[in-house]
Design a protein around this motif. Structure first.
Motif, PDB file in Angstrom:
ATOM      1  N   THR A   1       9.441 -13.190  -2.358  1.00 56.03           N
ATOM      2  CA  THR A   1       9.535 -11.918  -1.643  1.00 56.03           C
ATOM      3  C   THR A   1       8.338 -11.745  -0.717  1.00 56.03           C
ATOM      4  O   THR A   1       7.189 -11.899  -1.138  1.00 56.03           O
ATOM      5  N   VAL A   2       8.595 -11.433   0.532  1.00 49.61           N
ATOM      6  CA  VAL A   2       7.518 -11.216   1.502  1.00 49.61           C
ATOM      7  C   VAL A   2       6.927  -9.822   1.277  1.00 49.61           C
ATOM      8  O   VAL A   2       7.624  -8.808   1.373  1.00 49.61           O
ATOM      9  N   ILE A   3       5.637  -9.775   0.984  1.00 48.24           N
ATOM     10  CA  ILE A   3       4.966  -8.514   0.681  1.00 48.24           C
ATOM     11  C   ILE A   3       3.980  -8.126   1.780  1.00 48.24           C
ATOM     12  O   ILE A   3       3.732  -6.935   2.001  1.00 48.24           O
ATOM     13  N   ALA A   4       3.437  -9.091   2.486  1.00 52.27           N
ATOM     14  CA  ALA A   4       2.395  -8.832   3.475  1.00 52.27           C
ATOM     15  C   ALA A   4       2.807  -7.765   4.476  1.00 52.27           C
ATOM     16  O   ALA A   4       3.905  -7.809   5.047  1.00 52.27           O
ATOM     17  N   ASP A   5       1.911  -6.791   4.667  1.00 53.46           N
ATOM     18  CA  ASP A   5       2.090  -5.706   5.643  1.00 53.46           C
ATOM     19  C   ASP A   5       3.314  -4.838   5.373  1.00 53.46           C
ATOM     20  O   ASP A   5       3.815  -4.166   6.282  1.00 53.46           O
ATOM     21  N   ARG A   6       3.808  -4.862   4.131  1.00 54.07           N
ATOM     22  CA  ARG A   6       4.928  -3.986   3.758  1.00 54.07           C
ATOM     23  C   ARG A   6       4.469  -3.015   2.674  1.00 54.07           C
ATOM     24  O   ARG A   6       3.586  -3.346   1.870  1.00 54.07           O
ATOM     25  N   PRO A   7       5.041  -1.818   2.625  1.00 51.44           N
ATOM     26  CA  PRO A   7       4.730  -0.919   1.505  1.00 51.44           C
ATOM     27  C   PRO A   7       5.352  -1.444   0.219  1.00 51.44           C
ATOM     28  O   PRO A   7       6.405  -2.092   0.244  1.00 51.44           O
ATOM     29  N   VAL A   8       4.702  -1.182  -0.891  1.00 48.44           N
ATOM     30  CA  VAL A   8       5.171  -1.643  -2.194  1.00 48.44           C
ATOM     31  C   VAL A   8       5.230  -0.449  -3.136  1.00 48.44           C
ATOM     32  O   VAL A   8       4.294   0.360  -3.192  1.00 48.44           O
ATOM     33  N   VAL A   9       6.312  -0.322  -3.887  1.00 52.16           N
ATOM     34  CA  VAL A   9       6.454   0.712  -4.919  1.00 52.16           C
ATOM     35  C   VAL A   9       6.487   0.011  -6.268  1.00 52.16           C
ATOM     36  O   VAL A   9       7.378  -0.798  -6.528  1.00 52.16           O
TER      37      VAL A   9
ATOM     38  N   HIS B   1      -1.474  -8.732   0.201  1.00 51.93           N
ATOM     39  CA  HIS B   1      -1.814  -7.876   1.347  1.00 51.93           C
ATOM     40  C   HIS B   1      -0.750  -6.818   1.642  1.00 51.93           C
ATOM     41  O   HIS B   1      -0.303  -6.649   2.790  1.00 51.93           O
ATOM     42  N   ALA B   2      -0.332  -6.114   0.602  1.00 53.84           N
ATOM     43  CA  ALA B   2       0.589  -4.986   0.797  1.00 53.84           C
ATOM     44  C   ALA B   2      -0.080  -3.921   1.660  1.00 53.84           C
ATOM     45  O   ALA B   2      -1.292  -3.708   1.574  1.00 53.84           O
ATOM     46  N   ARG B   3       0.695  -3.258   2.492  1.00 52.64           N
ATOM     47  CA  ARG B   3       0.131  -2.235   3.359  1.00 52.64           C
ATOM     48  C   ARG B   3      -0.310  -1.013   2.560  1.00 52.64           C
ATOM     49  O   ARG B   3      -1.377  -0.449   2.788  1.00 52.64           O
ATOM     50  N   VAL B   4       0.509  -0.602   1.617  1.00 58.09           N
ATOM     51  CA  VAL B   4       0.184   0.497   0.722  1.00 58.09           C
ATOM     52  C   VAL B   4       0.934   0.267  -0.587  1.00 58.09           C
ATOM     53  O   VAL B   4       2.014  -0.330  -0.581  1.00 58.09           O
ATOM     54  N   ILE B   5       0.337   0.687  -1.696  1.00 57.31           N
ATOM     55  CA  ILE B   5       0.965   0.528  -3.009  1.00 57.31           C
ATOM     56  C   ILE B   5       1.163   1.918  -3.606  1.00 57.31           C
ATOM     57  O   ILE B   5       0.198   2.667  -3.786  1.00 57.31           O
ATOM     58  N   ILE B   6       2.408   2.257  -3.885  1.00 55.05           N
ATOM     59  CA  ILE B   6       2.725   3.552  -4.486  1.00 55.05           C
ATOM     60  C   ILE B   6       3.007   3.329  -5.964  1.00 55.05           C
ATOM     61  O   ILE B   6       3.913   2.575  -6.329  1.00 55.05           O
ATOM     62  N   GLY B   7       2.219   3.965  -6.815  1.00 57.21           N
ATOM     63  CA  GLY B   7       2.357   3.790  -8.259  1.00 57.21           C
ATOM     64  C   GLY B   7       3.231   4.867  -8.874  1.00 57.21           C
ATOM     65  O   GLY B   7       2.912   6.051  -8.801  1.00 57.21           O
ATOM     66  N   VAL B   8       4.350   4.470  -9.462  1.00 58.65           N
ATOM     67  CA  VAL B   8       5.266   5.393 -10.136  1.00 58.65           C
ATOM     68  C   VAL B   8       5.082   5.251 -11.643  1.00 58.65           C
ATOM     69  O   VAL B   8       5.210   4.154 -12.189  1.00 58.65           O
ATOM     70  N   GLY B   9       4.753   6.344 -12.313  1.00 56.23           N
ATOM     71  CA  GLY B   9       4.573   6.311 -13.761  1.00 56.23           C
ATOM     72  C   GLY B   9       3.173   5.957 -14.210  1.00 56.23           C
ATOM     73  O   GLY B   9       2.902   5.904 -15.411  1.00 56.23           O
TER      74      GLY B   9
ATOM     75  N   PRO C   1      -8.316   1.265  -2.244  1.00 52.44           N
ATOM     76  CA  PRO C   1      -7.962   1.703  -0.878  1.00 52.44           C
ATOM     77  C   PRO C   1      -6.465   1.695  -0.590  1.00 52.44           C
ATOM     78  O   PRO C   1      -6.011   2.383   0.321  1.00 52.44           O
ATOM     79  N   ARG C   2      -5.700   0.909  -1.352  1.00 53.57           N
ATOM     80  CA  ARG C   2      -4.268   0.793  -1.080  1.00 53.57           C
ATOM     81  C   ARG C   2      -3.402   1.650  -2.003  1.00 53.57           C
ATOM     82  O   ARG C   2      -2.254   1.918  -1.689  1.00 53.57           O
ATOM     83  N   LEU C   3      -3.929   2.044  -3.155  1.00 52.60           N
ATOM     84  CA  LEU C   3      -3.106   2.672  -4.191  1.00 52.60           C
ATOM     85  C   LEU C   3      -2.949   4.175  -3.973  1.00 52.60           C
ATOM     86  O   LEU C   3      -3.939   4.890  -3.773  1.00 52.60           O
ATOM     87  N   VAL C   4      -1.699   4.638  -4.027  1.00 58.12           N
ATOM     88  CA  VAL C   4      -1.369   6.061  -3.896  1.00 58.12           C
ATOM     89  C   VAL C   4      -0.484   6.443  -5.066  1.00 58.12           C
ATOM     90  O   VAL C   4       0.483   5.728  -5.372  1.00 58.12           O
ATOM     91  N   ASP C   5      -0.780   7.558  -5.727  1.00 56.29           N
ATOM     92  CA  ASP C   5       0.064   8.017  -6.826  1.00 56.29           C
ATOM     93  C   ASP C   5       1.354   8.607  -6.282  1.00 56.29           C
ATOM     94  O   ASP C   5       1.351   9.307  -5.257  1.00 56.29           O
TER      95      ASP C   5
END
Length: 397
Positions: free
Chosen positions: A175-183, A296-304, A332-336
């Motif tokens: 799976t290509v993750i670079a420069d993509r948002p990740v949940v 190199h994910a652009r942003v990581i959204i943490g659920v749970g 710097p990348r992690l957002v709740d």
């Protein structure tokens, strides 16, 4: 433990009744619980995640051979059970497992536990007031725990410095993750509701969906497909996602302890899944964060996953240092996920622009219609429409 006198139970005797489900490992017990059961466990310092799982299963009482709150730190599990109205009796000792068998009918009357028509014994009854008092007392002893945590963090960083600092040993998924948002979906508190709350973001941005353990099942149940599933090699069957979920994912990453047997992934290959091995002593959810960050994910959204001080201290396991240092690494990348609905309201879609345009034209027409020239235009337009209607009516007579 003190023993009470034997009594002959009757249907009208006071207390809470239920069928006992027995297992020293609380997590292994969860899959067998049904509403109305009494959970019989042996767990020192009940954590929030396990307590919430017990509440969700519908148990009416929890009997613990160990102390729900030992005083080492202010764990959050007992408060979750107290808020849900679940009866708690702890410090019952090993006699609990010698006296209560799986399927027995038990009656809990205050601090006393009656087993069928046989013996009765007692422990410590934990009501809401007692729980609050014990938690406050535990807060006073945090200094010792923080000293231990500092030592554990140093040891973890020594073992995992290549992974944390340089990304060495982190598998590369298809799976290509670079420069993509990740949940990243973790089966934590309110994770199902949080996943629903970020649904608009998922629909608009098509992020990489990473499911950790049972969090991958939540992604499928939401009508989505997990791109990556991260599981632990030492997880029990009740903690693993459904085989259909594993097969649906593009990548399955298996977190294994360093030096683990090379055949550790055989139970997954038997399901038709070839996992990528990730050797690390980090927790499974931290391994998922490290994986996304290393790609190199652009942003990581943490659920749970939550990082309040109380939640952090509630872990009190080898993963405490893992969580702390991983959060520093990906900070710097992690957002709740709870912040996403506040910060993101959705993209502007064509239908939104059309609605604004129509509303503007209606407002313009109303404004022009109030002027003398507008009224003349309206009268002329009305006259023309009336004439056209008469002509059409004459054609069909």
């Amino acid at each position: 433990m003190k023993f009470a006198s034997r009594t002959r139970p009757a249907p009208d005797l006071p207390g809470t009744r239920g069928t006992a489900r027995v297992d020293r490992r609380a997590r292994a017990l969860l899959s067998r619980l049904v509403p109305g059961d009494v959970a019989v466990i042996d767990l020192l310092d009940l954590d929030r995640a396990t307590a919430q799982a017990l509440v969700d299963s519908g148990v009416v009482a929890v009997l613990n051979a160990s102390a729900m709150i030992s005083g080492r730190y202010p764990n959050l599990g007992p408060q979750v059970l107290a808020d849900a109205g679940v009866l708690m009796v702890d410090q019952l000792g090993d006699t609990l497992f010698a006296s209560v068998k799986d399927g027995d009918t038990v009656r809990v009357d205050g601090e006393t536990v009656h087993v069928g028509e046989g013996r009765a014994f007692s422990g410590r009854l934990l009501g809401p007031d007692v729980v609050r008092q014990l938690v406050e007392e535990a807060r006073a002893g945090l200094s010792h725990q923080l000293e231990s945590f500092t030592h554990n963090s140093t040891e973890f960083l020594r073992r995992e410095q290549d992974v944390l600092l340089h990304g060495q040993g982190v598998p590369v998924p298809r799976t290509v993750i670079a420069d993509r948002p990740v949940v990243v979906v973790v089966p934590g508190r309110d994770y199902v509701n949080e996943l629903a709350a970020v649904r608009r973001f998922v629909a608009d941005h098509r992020p990489v969906l990473v499911g950790v353990d049972r969090g991958a099942d939540a992604i499928r149940q939401a009508g989505l497909r997990p791109d990556v599933v991260v599981v632990s090699a030492d997880a029990g069957d009740d903690e693993l996602p459904d085989p259909k979920t594993l097969k649906a994912a593009r990548d399955v990453v298996l977190r294994v302890d360093r030096g683990a047997n090379r055949h550790v992934g055989e139970r997954f290959t038997q399901l038709g899944v070839t996992p990528l091995l990730f050797e690390s002593t980090a927790t499974t959810e931290d391994a998922a964060l490290i994986l996304a960050d290393s790609q190199h994910a652009r942003v990581i959204i943490g659920v749970g996953m939550h990082a309040t001080l109380d939640e952090f201290l509630d872990r009190q396991r080898a993963g405490l240092a893992s969580t702390y240092l991983t959060r520093l690494k990906v900070g710097p990348r992690l957002v709740d996920a709870t912040a996403v609905p506040t910060l993101y309201s959705g993209r502007v879609r064509p239908r939104h622009l059309l609605a604004v345009t129509v509303a503007g034209l209606v407002a313009l027409a109303a404004a022009v219609g109030t002027t003398p020239v507008g009224q003349e235009w309206a009268e002329a337009l009305t006259s023309q429409l009336s004439s056209l209607f008469d002509q059409l009516q004459g054609m069909f007579q």
